[in-house]
Design a protein around this motif. Structure first.
Motif, mmCIF file in Angstrom:
data_model
loop_
_atom_site.group_PDB
_atom_site.id
_atom_site.type_symbol
_atom_site.label_atom_id
_atom_site.label_comp_id
_atom_site.label_asym_id
_atom_site.label_seq_id
_atom_site.Cartn_x
_atom_site.Cartn_y
_atom_site.Cartn_z
ATOM 1 N N HIS A 288 23.037 -16.269 11.332
ATOM 2 C CA HIS A 288 22.123 -15.459 12.151
ATOM 3 C C HIS A 288 22.734 -14.067 12.268
ATOM 4 N N LYS A 289 22.274 -13.125 11.443
ATOM 5 C CA LYS A 289 22.872 -11.792 11.398
ATOM 6 C C LYS A 289 22.429 -10.863 12.536
ATOM 7 N N PRO A 290 21.121 -10.732 12.832
ATOM 8 C CA PRO A 290 20.722 -9.782 13.866
ATOM 9 C C PRO A 290 21.311 -10.145 15.229
ATOM 10 N N VAL A 291 21.549 -9.142 16.052
ATOM 11 C CA VAL A 291 22.308 -9.340 17.287
ATOM 12 C C VAL A 291 21.500 -10.042 18.382
ATOM 13 N N PHE A 292 20.180 -9.910 18.351
ATOM 14 C CA PHE A 292 19.367 -10.449 19.447
ATOM 15 C C PHE A 292 18.528 -11.644 19.003
ATOM 16 N N ASP A 293 18.067 -12.411 20.003
ATOM 17 C CA ASP A 293 17.199 -13.562 19.751
ATOM 18 C C ASP A 293 15.986 -13.145 18.915
ATOM 19 N N GLY A 294 15.469 -14.107 18.163
ATOM 20 C CA GLY A 294 14.294 -13.834 17.355
ATOM 21 C C GLY A 294 14.574 -12.922 16.183
ATOM 22 N N ASP A 295 15.833 -12.829 15.779
ATOM 23 C CA ASP A 295 16.245 -11.969 14.655
ATOM 24 C C ASP A 295 15.872 -10.510 14.894
ATOM 25 N N GLN A 296 16.086 -10.057 16.125
ATOM 26 C CA GLN A 296 15.818 -8.668 16.479
ATOM 27 C C GLN A 296 17.131 -7.884 16.576
ATOM 28 N N GLY A 297 17.020 -6.552 16.432
ATOM 29 C CA GLY A 297 18.190 -5.698 16.605
ATOM 30 C C GLY A 297 18.975 -5.516 15.329
ATOM 31 N N PRO A 298 20.047 -4.727 15.389
ATOM 32 C CA PRO A 298 20.832 -4.419 14.188
ATOM 33 C C PRO A 298 21.609 -5.626 13.678
ATOM 34 N N ASN A 299 21.953 -5.565 12.383
ATOM 35 C CA ASN A 299 22.757 -6.627 11.781
ATOM 36 C C ASN A 299 24.187 -6.584 12.305
ATOM 37 N N THR A 300 24.777 -7.755 12.395
ATOM 38 C CA THR A 300 26.166 -7.921 12.825
ATOM 39 C C THR A 300 26.926 -8.642 11.722
ATOM 40 N N GLY A 301 28.174 -8.985 11.995
ATOM 41 C CA GLY A 301 28.930 -9.841 11.084
ATOM 42 C C GLY A 301 28.440 -11.274 11.117
ATOM 43 N N GLY A 302 27.616 -11.614 12.118
ATOM 44 C CA GLY A 302 27.092 -12.977 12.259
ATOM 45 C C GLY A 302 27.206 -13.447 13.697
#
Length: 426
Positions: free
Chosen positions: A215-229
């Motif tokens: 799950h890369k995006p920072v927020f629930d529902g795959d929202q927000g910027p990508n992270t390391g995971g």
């Protein structure tokens, strides 16, 4: 045989590697450089940076290390494997040339194009103006990637042309990822279910692991910027085994053969980030090492001796051993610092940390000890993994443990593995 093992790295992935290696009857002593606050409970931590190859080599020789296991890509691309092998030391991880499959996205895409390995169409650019022009011609959604290493944050899935142009500007002109942004790869947007497929690779011998979903995006529902995971789970019940078998046959095995033909034989762990499209699995990216946080969900399911597998790989004997997996599911939830993947505070005290137990392990990703107090030291702080009879049971146990942990500003996604549960309901 009794081994002295050195693990290179300081994150949750390395904690999982240390945790699993320490269980091996072959392993007598584990060192970790530089390690973290949680790793220190299982291994002797050594204050040497992951790219300080000369000091790491001197330490390995001085301590008579039998096997060195390289966690992060930065160390691989700094040539640690080449340096250790030149001194006759056993090291698990690809050499510098083979690690280029992760170090340069354009190299990886060109390799796939040459050998017919399924991936999205792409173009590589060295100027922002040309990249922006291509984006305007192609339209959105479209994917913008910094060519080099960017700690998992160099990818923008742009929903609009304007968003893609802004990403190009940040990567190429503002240099937010430094030299990694000297070139960009603009890729076709692929839709479908994502899966992470890792494999032990010894030249042309490929032994795939159980799949997981990150799950890369920072927020629930795959929202927000990508992270390391922000979390991962395994298995992925909505992806049938026939699709996984196809990915091994059409992607992992061909790329292993291709690397041999290119004069860059791969030995270590090859990670394929895949999208299961309507026309089959396609490659999003390759990594030259264990994924993070996928490792924290996959290794607890490993029923074989990790040290034995790594030794066989290093010695060119991977094809001689059987690798077994537990039927239990695993769910890993990452607890991050407030503000991650942007700016965040360090040194925040961590309270109410539950003890790890057989079905629930708290892997440390960014922690240090200040006296007796454990404090935050990174964007991703903890990776809480639980095992269960199925994904639902593992998810419930993981969040039960997460809810016991407290540090100011703690942030975590509350929907890790939700896609699997939704698919099961259907």
């Amino acid at each position: 045989m009794v081994l002295r093992v050195l693990v290179i790295g300081s994150g949750g992935r390395e904690h999982a590697l240390v945790w699993k290696l320490a269980q091996s009857p072959l392993v007598k002593k584990v060192f970790c450089a530089p390690g973290n606050g949680g790793i220190a409970e299982l291994a002797e931590c050594v204050p040497i940076g992951v790219t300080d190859v000369n000091r790491l080599l001197a330490f390995a020789k001085d301590q008579e290390i039998d096997l060195t296991v390289v966690g992060p890509e930065a160390a691989l691309l700094a040539g640690i494997t080449d340096a250790f092998e030149a001194e006759g030391l056993a090291v698990f991880g690809p050499n510098q040339q083979a690690a280029e499959i992760e170090g340069s996205k354009s190299f990886a895409k060109d390799l796939m194009a040459r050998y017919g390995i399924p991936t999205g169409k792409y173009r590589t650019f060295t100027t922002a103006a040309e990249a922006k022009q291509y984006v305007r011609e192609q339209g959105a959604p479209i994917v913008v990637k910094a060519d080099g290493l960017a700690a998992g944050k160099g990818v923008t899935v742009a929903r609009t042309v304007e968003e893609a142009e802004l990403a190009i500007e940040r990567v190429m002109n503002e240099k937010v990822f430094g030299e990694a942004g000297n070139r960009v790869v603009i890729e076709e947007f692929l839709s479908g279910q994502e899966m992470s497929l890792m494999a032990f690779v010894d030249r042309e011998t490929v032994r795939s692991m159980v799949i997981s979903q990150d799950h890369k995006p920072v927020f629930d529902g795959d929202q927000g910027p990508n992270t390391g995971g922000m979390g991962a789970y395994s298995p992925v019940p909505q992806i049938p085994s026939v699709v996984v078998d196809r990915a091994v046959a059409e992607i992992l095995e061909p790329v292993a053969r291709a690397m041999v033909r290119e004069g860059r034989p791969f030995r270590g762990v090859l990670y394929a980030g895949l999208m299961v499209t309507e026309s089959g699995p396609k490659v999003i990216e390759f990594n030259a090492r264990f994924g993070d946080p996928e490792t924290q969900a996959v290794l607890p399911r490993l029923d074989s001796d990790l040290a034995e597998i790594m030794l066989a790989t290093v010695r060119g004997k991977l094809g001689d051993i059987e690798i077994r997996w537990k039927k239990e599911a695993a769910v890993c939830v990452v607890m991050a610092s407030e503000g991650y993947p942007g700016d965040y505070r360090k040194g925040v005290p961590i309270r109410s940390l539950p003890q790890s137990r057989p079905n629930c392990i708290v892997f440390h990703a960014g922690t240090i000890k200040e006296g007796d107090q454990l404090v935050t030291a990174g964007g991703r702080v903890l990776a809480v993994t639980a095992l269960g009879a199925d994904v639902g049971a593992a998810q419930a146990a993981a969040y039960e443990a997460v809810n016991q942990i407290n540090f100011d500003g703690a942030h975590f996604r509350r929907d890790i593995a939700a896609k699997a549960l939704a698919a099961e309901k259907k």
